[in-house]
Write a protein that holds these residues in place. Sequence first.
Motif, short mmCIF file in Angstrom:
data_model
loop_
_atom_site.label_atom_id
_atom_site.label_comp_id
_atom_site.label_asym_id
_atom_site.label_seq_id
_atom_site.Cartn_x
_atom_site.Cartn_y
_atom_site.Cartn_z
N ARG A 1 0.83 -1.21 0.00
CA ARG A 1 0.00 0.00 0.00
C ARG A 1 0.87 1.26 0.00
O ARG A 1 0.57 2.24 -0.69
N ASN A 2 1.95 1.22 0.78
CA ASN A 2 2.85 2.37 0.81
C ASN A 2 3.47 2.62 -0.55
O ASN A 2 3.67 3.77 -0.96
N GLN A 3 3.77 1.53 -1.26
CA GLN A 3 4.36 1.69 -2.59
C GLN A 3 3.41 2.40 -3.54
O GLN A 3 3.80 3.35 -4.24
N VAL A 4 2.15 1.97 -3.57
CA VAL A 4 1.19 2.57 -4.50
C VAL A 4 0.83 3.99 -4.04
O VAL A 4 0.62 4.89 -4.88
N VAL B 1 9.44 14.28 -13.01
CA VAL B 1 9.25 13.06 -13.79
C VAL B 1 10.21 11.97 -13.32
O VAL B 1 9.85 10.80 -13.18
N ARG B 2 11.45 12.38 -13.03
CA ARG B 2 12.43 11.42 -12.51
C ARG B 2 11.94 10.81 -11.20
O ARG B 2 12.10 9.60 -10.96
N ASN B 3 11.31 11.63 -10.36
CA ASN B 3 10.78 11.11 -9.09
C ASN B 3 9.64 10.12 -9.32
O ASN B 3 9.50 9.14 -8.57
N VAL B 4 8.79 10.38 -10.32
CA VAL B 4 7.70 9.45 -10.64
C VAL B 4 8.27 8.10 -11.07
O VAL B 4 7.80 7.04 -10.64
N ILE B 5 9.29 8.13 -11.90
CA ILE B 5 9.92 6.89 -12.36
C ILE B 5 10.53 6.14 -11.17
O ILE B 5 10.38 4.91 -11.05
N SER B 6 11.21 6.87 -10.29
CA SER B 6 11.80 6.24 -9.10
C SER B 6 10.74 5.58 -8.24
O SER B 6 10.93 4.48 -7.72
N ALA B 7 9.60 6.27 -8.08
CA ALA B 7 8.51 5.72 -7.26
C ALA B 7 7.88 4.50 -7.90
O ALA B 7 7.27 3.67 -7.20
N ALA B 8 8.01 4.36 -9.22
CA ALA B 8 7.40 3.22 -9.92
C ALA B 8 8.26 1.96 -9.84
O ALA B 8 7.74 0.85 -10.05
N VAL B 9 9.54 2.10 -9.53
CA VAL B 9 10.44 0.94 -9.53
C VAL B 9 10.03 -0.13 -8.50
O VAL B 9 9.92 -1.32 -8.84
N PRO B 10 9.76 0.24 -7.22
CA PRO B 10 9.33 -0.80 -6.28
C PRO B 10 8.02 -1.46 -6.70
O PRO B 10 7.84 -2.67 -6.52
N LEU B 11 7.09 -0.68 -7.27
CA LEU B 11 5.83 -1.26 -7.74
C LEU B 11 6.07 -2.25 -8.85
O LEU B 11 5.45 -3.32 -8.90
N ASN B 12 6.97 -1.92 -9.76
CA ASN B 12 7.29 -2.83 -10.86
C ASN B 12 7.86 -4.14 -10.34
O ASN B 12 7.51 -5.23 -10.81
N ASN B 13 8.73 -4.04 -9.34
CA ASN B 13 9.31 -5.25 -8.74
C ASN B 13 8.24 -6.09 -8.05
O ASN B 13 8.25 -7.32 -8.12
N THR B 14 7.29 -5.43 -7.38
CA THR B 14 6.20 -6.14 -6.72
C THR B 14 5.34 -6.87 -7.74
O THR B 14 4.98 -8.04 -7.55
N ALA C 1 18.90 -10.91 -6.02
CA ALA C 1 19.30 -9.55 -5.67
C ALA C 1 18.31 -8.51 -6.17
O ALA C 1 18.51 -7.31 -5.95
N GLN C 2 17.26 -8.94 -6.86
CA GLN C 2 16.27 -8.00 -7.38
C GLN C 2 15.12 -7.83 -6.39
O GLN C 2 14.71 -8.79 -5.73
N GLY C 3 14.61 -6.63 -6.30
CA GLY C 3 13.47 -6.38 -5.43
C GLY C 3 13.75 -5.28 -4.44
O GLY C 3 14.72 -4.52 -4.56
#
Length: 346
Positions: free
Chosen positions: A78-81, A108-121, A179-181
């Motif tokens: 939930r924190n990720q989303v 925009v760079r911050n949006v991409i950074s915030a999307a990385v943990p969601l993508n891993n999930t 090592a991913q995640g």
Amino acid sequence: MKKQEIIGFAAMMMATAVLLLSAAAGAAAQGRYVGQLSRSDVDNIIRRLEDSGDEFRRDFLRELDRSGLSGSQKRIYRNQVDFFESATDRLRSDFDRQNSWWESRNQVRNVISAAVPLNNTMNAISFRRNVERQWNRLRNDINKLADTYDLPGIGGGGWNGGGWNPGNPGNAVTPPAWAQGTFYGTAPNGSQITLTIGSDGSAIAFINGVRSYGTYTRGNMLVIDGNTSRVVRTNVGINTVSTMNGETIAYSRNNWGGGNPGGGNTPDWAIGTFRGRSPVDGSWITLTIGNNGNVSVNINGNVSYGTINGTTLYINGATSTVYRRGKGIRTVSNSDGQTINYEHFR
């Protein structure tokens, strides 16, 4: 032509050349699409991202509530989303305030950074097909935005003409699955660290809310802000060991200080590789249990790790009880009773 006129003409030509070079440099610094895309064009790209993000968030949270994940895992996701939504809101606010759409590049760079943990999930956990379709759409919108601003996106998308991490060495490699995640650790001074390593070799570390970028390189080395550490696999996650002073930080996949207990006392009938179907969407699950208590779970190519102690299975903070079932096994979630039957595979 008089000498003074010649000097004046040469000076004027030199000034003109400087202005032309400055304009060319400015255009290059402004990105490939500046002058090609209007502010309205970019506004529409952001608006599509907002719409797909809202749709994904609604159904993702609904699916999360129905899942058998532990309470701590649900909070993490939930924190990720929520973090992604906040980054998108900040982008909208900044974009509306700026005169030039290019000036919102940092947001925009911050949006991409915030999307990385969601993508891993989304890569690690199996969800219903409609949620996965929504994520694919949202990821495409994120990468379209990244490409617009000359930034690398997620999952290999976006613009690949430049580096992810200014000031850090390039040569990023695909990290091993273990090592991913997203990992959680505590620095020697007590600061909490959230470390996310992407499949493209990008790395982001949050330390007391401060974001740093890094790169996963050959030889299982992690470089963040010029500091290099060796990454070592553990039963509950990873350790990073500084190449400068040997400082070691232990990371878990299950929040700070959590993780999977050590394995052992594995029953003989539970050792081996088993296959079963996910009760959520029917995906194949390959579960491998070693005689040392180490466990790996492969769902559609996405691997998670855990341990088994006796007949208690620990994976990403969730616990299940393992029962013998003919030549196979059955796992029953200790939180909601979700049952998965496995056949012995090899």
